[in-house]
Structures are given as structure tokens and as C-alpha cells.
Design a protein around this motif. Structure first.
Motif, PDB file in Angstrom:
ATOM      1  N   THR A  39     -32.754  17.560  21.172  1.00  5.16           N
ATOM      2  CA  THR A  39     -32.237  16.370  20.504  1.00  5.16           C
ATOM      3  C   THR A  39     -30.723  16.480  20.394  1.00  5.16           C
ATOM      4  OG1 THR A  39     -34.246  15.958  19.221  1.00  5.16           O
ATOM      5  CG2 THR A  39     -32.183  15.110  18.306  1.00  5.16           C
ATOM      6  N   CYS A  40     -30.037  15.384  20.671  1.00  3.20           N
ATOM      7  CA  CYS A  40     -28.584  15.359  20.516  1.00  3.20           C
ATOM      8  C   CYS A  40     -28.233  15.330  19.037  1.00  3.20           C
ATOM      9  CB  CYS A  40     -28.003  14.135  21.220  1.00  3.20           C
ATOM     10  SG  CYS A  40     -26.225  13.930  20.986  1.00  3.20           S
ATOM     11  N   ILE A  41     -27.316  16.207  18.624  1.00  2.00           N
ATOM     12  CA  ILE A  41     -26.913  16.243  17.216  1.00  2.00           C
ATOM     13  C   ILE A  41     -25.411  15.969  17.028  1.00  2.00           C
ATOM     14  CG2 ILE A  41     -28.812  17.689  16.412  1.00  2.00           C
ATOM     15  CD1 ILE A  41     -25.432  19.272  16.953  1.00  2.00           C
ATOM     16  N   HIS A  42     -24.669  15.891  18.140  1.00  3.72           N
ATOM     17  CA  HIS A  42     -23.242  15.600  18.009  1.00  3.72           C
ATOM     18  C   HIS A  42     -22.669  15.174  19.356  1.00  3.72           C
ATOM     19  CE1 HIS A  42     -19.412  15.614  15.977  1.00  3.72           C
ATOM     20  NE2 HIS A  42     -18.866  16.301  16.971  1.00  3.72           N
ATOM     21  N   ILE A  43     -21.706  14.248  19.302  1.00  5.38           N
ATOM     22  CA  ILE A  43     -20.972  13.817  20.495  1.00  5.38           C
ATOM     23  C   ILE A  43     -19.492  13.780  20.142  1.00  5.38           C
ATOM     24  CG2 ILE A  43     -20.653  12.054  22.270  1.00  5.38           C
ATOM     25  CD1 ILE A  43     -23.417  10.972  21.607  1.00  5.38           C
ATOM     26  N   HIS A  44     -18.681  14.310  21.040  1.00  6.19           N
ATOM     27  CA  HIS A  44     -17.234  14.305  20.804  1.00  6.19           C
ATOM     28  C   HIS A  44     -16.502  13.942  22.090  1.00  6.19           C
ATOM     29  CE1 HIS A  44     -13.186  16.318  20.637  1.00  6.19           C
ATOM     30  NE2 HIS A  44     -13.159  15.572  19.552  1.00  6.19           N
ATOM     31  N   PRO A  45     -15.657  12.900  22.064  1.00  8.14           N
ATOM     32  CA  PRO A  45     -14.898  12.543  23.268  1.00  8.14           C
ATOM     33  C   PRO A  45     -13.756  13.529  23.514  1.00  8.14           C
ATOM     34  CG  PRO A  45     -15.022  10.712  21.686  1.00  8.14           C
ATOM     35  CD  PRO A  45     -15.419  11.958  20.968  1.00  8.14           C
TER      36      PRO A  45
ATOM     37  N   ILE B  87     -16.769   3.180  27.104  1.00  4.22           N
ATOM     38  CA  ILE B  87     -17.294   4.454  27.582  1.00  4.22           C
ATOM     39  C   ILE B  87     -16.158   5.464  27.705  1.00  4.22           C
ATOM     40  CG2 ILE B  87     -18.480   5.663  29.454  1.00  4.22           C
ATOM     41  CD1 ILE B  87     -19.890   3.099  30.163  1.00  4.22           C
ATOM     42  N   PRO B  88     -16.173   6.510  26.883  1.00  5.79           N
ATOM     43  CA  PRO B  88     -15.228   7.614  27.096  1.00  5.79           C
ATOM     44  C   PRO B  88     -15.635   8.368  28.373  1.00  5.79           C
ATOM     45  CG  PRO B  88     -16.089   7.601  24.838  1.00  5.79           C
ATOM     46  CD  PRO B  88     -16.952   6.685  25.650  1.00  5.79           C
ATOM     47  N   PRO B  89     -14.730   8.574  29.316  1.00  4.36           N
ATOM     48  CA  PRO B  89     -15.100   9.221  30.577  1.00  4.36           C
ATOM     49  C   PRO B  89     -15.640  10.637  30.428  1.00  4.36           C
ATOM     50  CG  PRO B  89     -13.037   8.044  30.826  1.00  4.36           C
ATOM     51  CD  PRO B  89     -13.356   8.038  29.358  1.00  4.36           C
ATOM     52  N   VAL B  90     -15.165  11.365  29.414  1.00  3.91           N
ATOM     53  CA  VAL B  90     -15.598  12.757  29.222  1.00  3.91           C
ATOM     54  C   VAL B  90     -16.114  12.919  27.793  1.00  3.91           C
ATOM     55  CG1 VAL B  90     -14.937  15.192  29.335  1.00  3.91           C
ATOM     56  CG2 VAL B  90     -13.852  13.539  30.879  1.00  3.91           C
ATOM     57  N   LEU B  91     -17.367  13.333  27.673  1.00  5.22           N
ATOM     58  CA  LEU B  91     -17.987  13.509  26.357  1.00  5.22           C
ATOM     59  C   LEU B  91     -18.627  14.883  26.236  1.00  5.22           C
ATOM     60  CD1 LEU B  91     -19.792  10.072  25.779  1.00  5.22           C
ATOM     61  CD2 LEU B  91     -17.837  10.971  24.498  1.00  5.22           C
ATOM     62  N   GLU B  92     -18.402  15.527  25.108  1.00  7.27           N
ATOM     63  CA  GLU B  92     -19.032  16.812  24.802  1.00  7.27           C
ATOM     64  C   GLU B  92     -20.289  16.544  23.974  1.00  7.27           C
ATOM     65  OE1 GLU B  92     -14.664  19.021  24.363  1.00  7.27           O
ATOM     66  OE2 GLU B  92     -15.884  18.526  22.592  1.00  7.27           O
ATOM     67  N   PHE B  93     -21.426  16.937  24.500  1.00  3.45           N
ATOM     68  CA  PHE B  93     -22.705  16.736  23.812  1.00  3.45           C
ATOM     69  C   PHE B  93     -23.219  18.064  23.274  1.00  3.45           C
ATOM     70  CE2 PHE B  93     -22.645  12.759  26.006  1.00  3.45           C
ATOM     71  CZ  PHE B  93     -23.574  11.927  25.374  1.00  3.45           C
ATOM     72  N   SER B  94     -23.762  18.015  22.057  1.00  2.00           N
ATOM     73  CA  SER B  94     -24.416  19.184  21.462  1.00  2.00           C
ATOM     74  C   SER B  94     -25.888  18.855  21.233  1.00  2.00           C
ATOM     75  CB  SER B  94     -23.761  19.551  20.122  1.00  2.00           C
ATOM     76  OG  SER B  94     -22.375  19.806  20.291  1.00  2.00           O
ATOM     77  N   PHE B  95     -26.766  19.744  21.721  1.00  6.30           N
ATOM     78  CA  PHE B  95     -28.212  19.543  21.602  1.00  6.30           C
ATOM     79  C   PHE B  95     -28.850  20.732  20.889  1.00  6.30           C
ATOM     80  CE2 PHE B  95     -26.872  17.393  25.494  1.00  6.30           C
ATOM     81  CZ  PHE B  95     -27.507  16.165  25.431  1.00  6.30           C
ATOM     82  N   ILE B  96     -29.927  20.467  20.160  1.00  7.81           N
ATOM     83  CA  ILE B  96     -30.725  21.513  19.534  1.00  7.81           C
ATOM     84  C   ILE B  96     -32.176  21.338  19.990  1.00  7.81           C
ATOM     85  CG2 ILE B  96     -31.095  20.123  17.451  1.00  7.81           C
ATOM     86  CD1 ILE B  96     -30.767  23.951  17.452  1.00  7.81           C
ATOM     87  N   ARG B  97     -32.853  22.447  20.259  1.00 11.21           N
ATOM     88  CA  ARG B  97     -34.249  22.375  20.686  1.00 11.21           C
ATOM     89  C   ARG B  97     -35.110  21.795  19.554  1.00 11.21           C
ATOM     90  NH1 ARG B  97     -35.601  27.809  22.467  1.00 11.21           N
ATOM     91  NH2 ARG B  97     -36.482  28.049  20.383  1.00 11.21           N
TER      92      ARG B  97
END
Length: 282
Positions: free
Chosen positions: A215-221, A235-245
Motif C-alpha cells: 500500500t502506498c503511504i507517501h508520495i513526494h515530488p 502531473i509531477p514528472p518525478v515522484l518518490e513513492f513509499s510503500f508498506i507491505r
């Protein structure tokens, strides 16, 4: 013998198709693509699918305050190892993982070694890119993880920043390998190209695969690129996604507080990029 009637409209359509096919071939050779635009409804549905959730775990930051630092779920105790493909001058994230007792595995064919003092820290590095096949210069993600010989019942952490190669890397990875990672952090690139239907067809199954188990828990451009607005969608061209099982949390609700107090700009010499509301709320 009857004569086949061909209307002027059919002739024009046939000529147009021939021209388009040949243009695609020419532009493909030059490194460009011609594609149909992605339907707006598909873009909206994908964005809605990847929206982040707040869980009972909370968040912490690993790595530096600028580029190379990530906001991660506060669920790090017991993680055996961090796998970090893509090595840059900044290795603060990997050092933080080492300080927390994790083994660290790094891979990159564009550098000779990471910027980590080997007299202070033990780490594993291979001079190879992560790819879809294993050879002298590349290794698949599955082969790389398996080569560590870490027991399969041990949880792992993934931090991936490989400049666009993340899509094929995730698609080609065994699902059993993906499940071994308690936490997954990926910087996704070229997202403004989602309006290209060919690119959308590459990206959509990547997120679908990740969201089967995480599950995605955070997004940061990343503010290295400005937001691209098309059809009233930002749409931000570059996004950092954080996921947790998914087995790691007991409850979740939509995450609607952005930016998070743990967020920081990747590059401090240019204006910050704030996550557009469409990525986390209606």
C-alpha cells in the motif's frame, strides 16, 4: 468480374495510416515515439489507485534532508537488509540503514564504488546495472536478491532510483521477490508521459503489481522537474513513492496532509514542487 468501390474517404484513411506507420518507424529510429493520447479517464483512475494512505505505523525520514532522503513507514525494526540499486554521490540513506543494523546491497555499473567509508561500514556492492537479463554488465532484480543468500523468511527494504529503468525491473521481477520487501521506496520517472498510451501501458501494470501486496503511504515530488499540466491534470514528472507491505498495518485511512513535515526539497537552489491535490484527494 465486379469492380470494388473505394471511396475517397477510405483512400485518405489508408494513406494516413501508411504515413503514420512510416512516421512511427522513422521517429522510433531517432529515439522518439508517436502514440495515441491516453484517455483522460484512465489517467484519473490510475492516480486514484495510487493515492497514499495513513496507517497506524507513523512515518520517519531516512537519509539526508535533501536528495537521497526518503519518508518511510516507522516499521524498520527487524529488517534484515536494504537493497539499493542506483548509486549516487550521496549515500546517506544507505548509511542510516547500516547504522540501524541492516545489511546493505548496492548495484550500479556507472560508478566504481559507493561514497561510503569502507573502514567504518561493511556493505555489498556490484558494478552492474539492474536490468531484465543477467550478463557481464547487468543483473536481474530477482537474481540479485537471490544471490545475497538471505533467508527467505527475513524482511527486506528496497530503495530504487534507476532513472526510468524501474518499470521494466519491477515488471520482470518475481512476485515472490516483491513480497519479501516489507518497505519499498521507488522514484518513478517520466510520469508526464502517461499521456502517451504506450507509456501508460508500461506504467499501469507496474503499480498494479506493487499494489497487490503493498500500500502506498507517501508520495513526494522531486523538484528537479516542474509540474506538467494537461487536460486540467497536474502531473509531477518525478515522484518518490513509499510503500508498506499489507500485512504490516492494522488500519488505514486516506492520507490528506501534504506536504508532510518530514518532506524537504531535493534541490535547494530551485523552487519546491508541492504534490497536487488530485494525487491524494478529490
Amino acid at each position: 468480374m465486379g469492380t470494388k468501390k473505394i471511396t475517397l474517404k477510405k483512400v485518405k484513411n489508408k494513406i494516413s495510416n501508411i504515413i503514420l506507420i512510416n512516421l512511427r518507424r522513422i521517429f522510433n529510429v531517432l529515439g522518439y515515439q508517436i502514440s495515441e493520447n491516453t484517455d483522460k479517464s484512465k489517467i484519473l483512475e490510475l492516480i486514484k489507485t495510487v493515492r497514499p494512505y495513513e496507517t497506524n505505523l507513523g512515518l520517519v525520514r531516512l537519509g539526508g534532508i535533501e536528495d537521497g532522503g526518503y519518508v518511510v513507514p516507522n516499521d524498520l525494526i527487524g529488517i534484515e537488509a536494504c537493497f539499493s540499486p542506483g548509486v549516487d554521490k550521496e549515500s546517506g540513506f544507505e548509511i542510516d540503514c547500516l547504522k540501524r543494523g541492516m545489511q546493505v546491497y548496492m548495484a550500479d555499473n556507472s560508478v566504481d564504488k559507493p561514497n561510503i567509508d569502507s573502514s567504518k561500514f561493511n556493505y555489498n556492492f556490484i558494478k552492474k546495472h539492474i536490468g531484465t537479463t543477467s550478463n557481464e554488465d547487468y543483473i536481474t532484480f530477482t537474481d540479485w536478491v537471490n544471490s545475497s543468500n538471505i533467508e527467505t523468511n527475513r524482511d527486506l527494504l528496497l530503495q530504487m532510483d534507476i532513472e526510468g529503468a524501474e518499470y521494466l525491473t519491477i515488471l520482470s521481477a518475481d512476485e515472490s521477490i516483491i513480497k519479501r520487501f516489507r518497505i519499498i521506496l521507488i522514484e518513478f520517472h517520466f510520469l508526464e508521459r502517461l499521456w502517451n498510451d504506450d507509456f501508460y501501458s508500461l506504467v499501469e501494470p507496474v503499480f498494479k503489481k506493487l499494489l497487490k501486496t503493498h500500500t502506498c503511504i507517501h508520495i513526494h515530488p522531486n523538484n528537479c522537474s516542474k509540474i506538467v499540466k494537461h487536460n486540467n491534470i497536474q502531473i509531477p514528472p518525478v515522484l518518490e513513492f513509499s510503500f508498506i507491505r499489507n500485512d504490516r498495518f492494522t488500519n488505514k485511512e486516506p492520507q490528506v496532509n501534504f506536504p508532510n513535515e518530514l518532506d524537504n526539497t531535493n534541490l535547494n537552489n530551485i523552487p519546491d514542487v508541492i504534490l497536487p491535490k488530485i494525487w491524494y484527494a478529490d
